[in-house]
Write a protein that holds these residues in place. Sequence first.
Motif, PDB file in Angstrom:
ATOM      1  N   ASP A   1      -2.994  11.422   1.554  1.00 33.12           N
ATOM      2  CA  ASP A   1      -1.927  11.688   1.006  1.00 33.12           C
ATOM      3  C   ASP A   1      -0.474  11.089   1.524  1.00 33.12           C
ATOM      4  O   ASP A   1       0.297  10.419   0.632  1.00 33.12           O
ATOM      5  CB  ASP A   1      -1.604  13.241   1.401  1.00 33.12           C
ATOM      6  N   ALA A   2      -0.442  10.590   2.887  1.00 34.69           N
ATOM      7  CA  ALA A   2       0.625   9.946   3.109  1.00 34.69           C
ATOM      8  C   ALA A   2       0.789   8.429   2.802  1.00 34.69           C
ATOM      9  O   ALA A   2       1.778   7.830   2.868  1.00 34.69           O
ATOM     10  CB  ALA A   2       0.578   9.915   4.850  1.00 34.69           C
ATOM     11  N   TRP A   3      -0.229   7.973   2.156  1.00 28.57           N
ATOM     12  CA  TRP A   3      -0.094   6.642   1.528  1.00 28.57           C
ATOM     13  C   TRP A   3      -0.548   6.334   0.250  1.00 28.57           C
ATOM     14  O   TRP A   3      -0.321   5.153  -0.294  1.00 28.57           O
ATOM     15  CB  TRP A   3      -1.344   5.828   2.633  1.00 28.57           C
ATOM     16  N   ILE A   4      -0.518   7.616  -0.527  1.00 27.97           N
ATOM     17  CA  ILE A   4      -0.448   7.499  -1.928  1.00 27.97           C
ATOM     18  C   ILE A   4       0.549   6.580  -2.644  1.00 27.97           C
ATOM     19  O   ILE A   4       0.112   5.765  -3.643  1.00 27.97           O
ATOM     20  CB  ILE A   4      -0.624   8.905  -2.629  1.00 27.97           C
ATOM     21  N   ALA A   5       1.607   6.553  -2.313  1.00 25.76           N
ATOM     22  CA  ALA A   5       2.834   5.871  -2.760  1.00 25.76           C
ATOM     23  C   ALA A   5       2.874   4.680  -2.510  1.00 25.76           C
ATOM     24  O   ALA A   5       3.590   3.748  -3.145  1.00 25.76           O
ATOM     25  CB  ALA A   5       4.039   6.573  -2.393  1.00 25.76           C
ATOM     26  N   ILE A   6       1.719   4.018  -1.718  1.00 31.20           N
ATOM     27  CA  ILE A   6       1.483   2.450  -1.370  1.00 31.20           C
ATOM     28  C   ILE A   6       0.270   2.037  -1.677  1.00 31.20           C
ATOM     29  O   ILE A   6      -0.715   2.230  -1.029  1.00 31.20           O
ATOM     30  CB  ILE A   6       1.885   2.479   0.207  1.00 31.20           C
ATOM     31  N   PRO A   7       0.077   1.917  -3.042  1.00 32.93           N
ATOM     32  CA  PRO A   7      -1.118   1.648  -3.390  1.00 32.93           C
ATOM     33  C   PRO A   7      -2.072   0.500  -3.012  1.00 32.93           C
ATOM     34  O   PRO A   7      -3.219   0.390  -2.709  1.00 32.93           O
ATOM     35  CB  PRO A   7      -1.125   1.182  -5.058  1.00 32.93           C
ATOM     36  N   PHE A   8      -1.241  -0.463  -2.328  1.00 32.60           N
ATOM     37  CA  PHE A   8      -1.970  -1.794  -1.797  1.00 32.60           C
ATOM     38  C   PHE A   8      -1.818  -1.523  -0.242  1.00 32.60           C
ATOM     39  O   PHE A   8      -1.858  -2.609   0.461  1.00 32.60           O
ATOM     40  CB  PHE A   8      -1.439  -2.812  -2.148  1.00 32.60           C
ATOM     41  N   ALA A   9      -1.912  -0.532   0.452  1.00 34.84           N
ATOM     42  CA  ALA A   9      -1.719  -0.214   1.854  1.00 34.84           C
ATOM     43  C   ALA A   9      -3.073  -0.903   2.512  1.00 34.84           C
ATOM     44  O   ALA A   9      -3.099  -1.495   3.489  1.00 34.84           O
ATOM     45  CB  ALA A   9      -1.689   1.266   2.156  1.00 34.84           C
ATOM     46  N   ILE A  10      -4.182  -0.755   1.832  1.00 35.85           N
ATOM     47  CA  ILE A  10      -5.440  -1.274   2.145  1.00 35.85           C
ATOM     48  C   ILE A  10      -6.200  -2.158   1.080  1.00 35.85           C
ATOM     49  O   ILE A  10      -6.036  -1.597   0.136  1.00 35.85           O
ATOM     50  CB  ILE A  10      -6.233  -0.214   2.576  1.00 35.85           C
ATOM     51  N   LYS A  11      -6.473  -3.294   1.354  1.00 36.87           N
ATOM     52  CA  LYS A  11      -6.997  -4.042   0.203  1.00 36.87           C
ATOM     53  C   LYS A  11      -8.518  -4.035   0.290  1.00 36.87           C
ATOM     54  O   LYS A  11      -8.930  -3.971   1.557  1.00 36.87           O
ATOM     55  CB  LYS A  11      -6.466  -5.541   0.185  1.00 36.87           C
ATOM     56  N   PRO A  12      -9.282  -4.089  -0.730  1.00 35.21           N
ATOM     57  CA  PRO A  12     -10.711  -4.330  -0.701  1.00 35.21           C
ATOM     58  C   PRO A  12     -11.283  -5.219   0.461  1.00 35.21           C
ATOM     59  O   PRO A  12     -12.076  -5.083   1.014  1.00 35.21           O
ATOM     60  CB  PRO A  12     -11.133  -4.438  -2.156  1.00 35.21           C
ATOM     61  N   SER A  13     -10.445  -6.538   0.403  1.00 36.21           N
ATOM     62  CA  SER A  13     -11.051  -7.443   1.321  1.00 36.21           C
ATOM     63  C   SER A  13     -10.745  -6.935   2.829  1.00 36.21           C
ATOM     64  O   SER A  13     -11.543  -7.406   3.476  1.00 36.21           O
ATOM     65  CB  SER A  13     -10.159  -8.684   1.229  1.00 36.21           C
ATOM     66  N   ASP A  14      -9.877  -5.899   3.224  1.00 34.42           N
ATOM     67  CA  ASP A  14      -9.910  -5.311   4.476  1.00 34.42           C
ATOM     68  C   ASP A  14     -11.137  -4.809   4.934  1.00 34.42           C
ATOM     69  O   ASP A  14     -11.590  -4.489   5.987  1.00 34.42           O
ATOM     70  CB  ASP A  14      -8.627  -4.524   4.472  1.00 34.42           C
TER      71      ASP A  14
END
Length: 279
Positions: free
Chosen positions: A160-173
Amino acid sequence: KDFGGGGLKTDDKSSGECIEECDKRAGCNYWSWVKGQNINCFLKKTKTSVVKRSGFVSGSTSAACDQTRVTQSEKGAVQKFNKNEINGRFKITSLKWNEKLKNSESQEFKDLANTIEDSIGSMLRNEKELSEKVDFSVAVQRFKKGSVVCDFKVNYVNKDAWIAIPFAIKPSDVTNAMNKNFKLKRGILFQRFLIAANSFNSSTPVDHCAAKGCSHKCNYDYDVEQYVCTCPRSLVLGKDQLNCINQDQVEEESDDEAIGVTDPSDQDTEVISTEMPKT
């Protein structure tokens, strides 16, 4: 509680033989292997308190996993995880192939799948940079012979806390984290499986359907190891294997083949010279 009395003498370079000894004994659920000792393998029925000691490696068999495998209907309730999908594969050399592993409803499949799903999930949750931002879902897709090849999917969704940041985690991570863990374990994964060197591979997700040129949806085909286009029930896949067409268009394709219609751009064109003859 010790299983079968004292310890056993097994390979002094790897815990693989100790794992096999536990796997082939009914009632053995846990094992401990000690590096540098003559009697180096200890089998147990029940789990005792966990104490970290240098040179000791411990683990459990699939029978010790008491979690209930997620059913197909239950999986349908967590479709939100499907947005970010990673497909992975690795080869387990310490297990002998069992034909029952072909059947996803067999107890053998469920036990092994539960162990792997839980272990990969734990691996990712231990990556704090990832787990504080997203929730993971791991699902074994199938097992194949040779020795045992495991195909699995990892899906993740922002917390929830990161929903507004869609690229907080990239698939490559996520794929990089799994690659790192498979390499650091040096062939022993989840403290019980021997993994073939360099057998782990994964796909970093993109918009697979758009990248392939599909007119509608697509699914990952583990047999051909790539995404293939799919269609709604009212349509079928055309001969180009990209576009979904209706029955009328199917008949048009057949008619075009029957009369040999070709693209005008592919036809030879006669060039007529307009140059006046010399006199």
